[in-house]
Design a protein around this motif. Sequence first.
Motif, mmCIF file in Angstrom:
data_model
loop_
_atom_site.group_PDB
_atom_site.id
_atom_site.type_symbol
_atom_site.label_atom_id
_atom_site.label_comp_id
_atom_site.label_asym_id
_atom_site.label_seq_id
_atom_site.Cartn_x
_atom_site.Cartn_y
_atom_site.Cartn_z
ATOM 1 N N THR A 1 34.137 68.935 21.358
ATOM 2 C CA THR A 1 33.106 68.672 20.613
ATOM 3 C C THR A 1 31.960 68.114 21.659
ATOM 4 N N SER A 2 32.730 67.018 22.679
ATOM 5 C CA SER A 2 31.598 66.663 23.801
ATOM 6 C C SER A 2 31.082 67.909 24.511
ATOM 7 N N PHE A 3 31.988 68.732 24.665
ATOM 8 C CA PHE A 3 31.470 69.905 25.682
ATOM 9 C C PHE A 3 30.354 70.920 24.688
ATOM 10 N N ILE A 4 30.678 70.983 23.447
ATOM 11 C CA ILE A 4 29.527 71.609 22.872
ATOM 12 C C ILE A 4 28.382 70.858 22.790
ATOM 13 N N ASP A 5 28.488 69.593 22.682
ATOM 14 C CA ASP A 5 26.992 68.650 22.795
ATOM 15 C C ASP A 5 26.451 68.795 24.210
ATOM 16 N N SER A 6 27.288 69.111 25.158
ATOM 17 C CA SER A 6 26.701 69.348 26.457
ATOM 18 C C SER A 6 26.066 70.666 26.535
ATOM 19 N N PHE A 7 26.803 71.450 26.036
ATOM 20 C CA PHE A 7 26.347 73.003 26.206
ATOM 21 C C PHE A 7 25.124 73.203 25.127
ATOM 22 N N GLN A 8 25.028 72.509 24.253
ATOM 23 C CA GLN A 8 23.688 72.657 23.379
ATOM 24 C C GLN A 8 22.606 72.084 24.122
ATOM 25 N N GLN A 9 22.633 70.936 24.947
ATOM 26 C CA GLN A 9 21.709 70.322 25.818
ATOM 27 C C GLN A 9 21.317 71.633 26.744
ATOM 28 N N TRP A 10 22.232 72.013 27.383
ATOM 29 C CA TRP A 10 22.126 73.017 28.523
ATOM 30 C C TRP A 10 21.339 74.240 28.002
ATOM 31 N N VAL A 11 21.680 74.867 26.736
ATOM 32 C CA VAL A 11 21.067 76.063 26.142
ATOM 33 C C VAL A 11 19.484 75.675 25.787
ATOM 34 N N GLU A 12 19.483 74.550 25.337
ATOM 35 C CA GLU A 12 17.952 73.894 24.969
ATOM 36 C C GLU A 12 17.339 73.914 25.991
ATOM 37 N N LYS A 13 17.732 73.617 27.329
ATOM 38 C CA LYS A 13 16.710 73.426 28.580
ATOM 39 C C LYS A 13 15.936 75.026 28.739
ATOM 40 N N PHE A 14 16.601 75.991 28.253
ATOM 41 C CA PHE A 14 15.886 77.534 28.578
ATOM 42 C C PHE A 14 15.314 77.787 27.404
#
Length: 181
Positions: free
Chosen positions: A168-181
């Motif tokens: 879940t923490s990984f997904i939260d970080s990934f969501q932030q990563w994707v939103e940067k693009f």
Amino acid sequence: MSKKIAVIVGSLRKESYNRKIAEEMIRLSEGKLEMEIVEIADLPLYTEDLDQEPPAAWTTFREQIKGADGLLIISPEYNRTIPGALKNAVDVGSRPYGSSVWPGKPGAVVTSSISSLGGLAANHHIRQAFVFVDVPLMQQPEAYIGNSAEIFTEDGRTLKEDTAKFLTSFIDSFQQWVEKF
């Protein structure tokens, strides 16, 4: 608006731990990201000879990747490297030359193994292949899931609490990563 994520599972086995991890990550990402598994099992092996009249499976796969806002690769390690089916998917998506579907799509890699190493070597080889096709990969947190046969509850499908919390923490970080693009 939720970002659409193509989830690619490197294992073809129906009861693969990696597929189960992917299914659980899809469940855990509800309301955050729109994740969907893009199948690779039916992709004919890449050969330039088929570029002029590509197989329907190639065309479908390429369109699914084109339509995604990001990529999540979840894979085992085979012989300390990338499973052949996953490498084939990278090749199919990167061809014909000059028509790659990969560039600029933010991605992340999760590897797992029944050993304690968690697919460490495969994780880095997957990264190498996707960096070359211009997929900006999330660097942190890294996800190497060891002892994957032991991370599920008695039903064999649901993640134990500690693994679910980590992913879940990984997904939260990934969501932030994707939103940067």
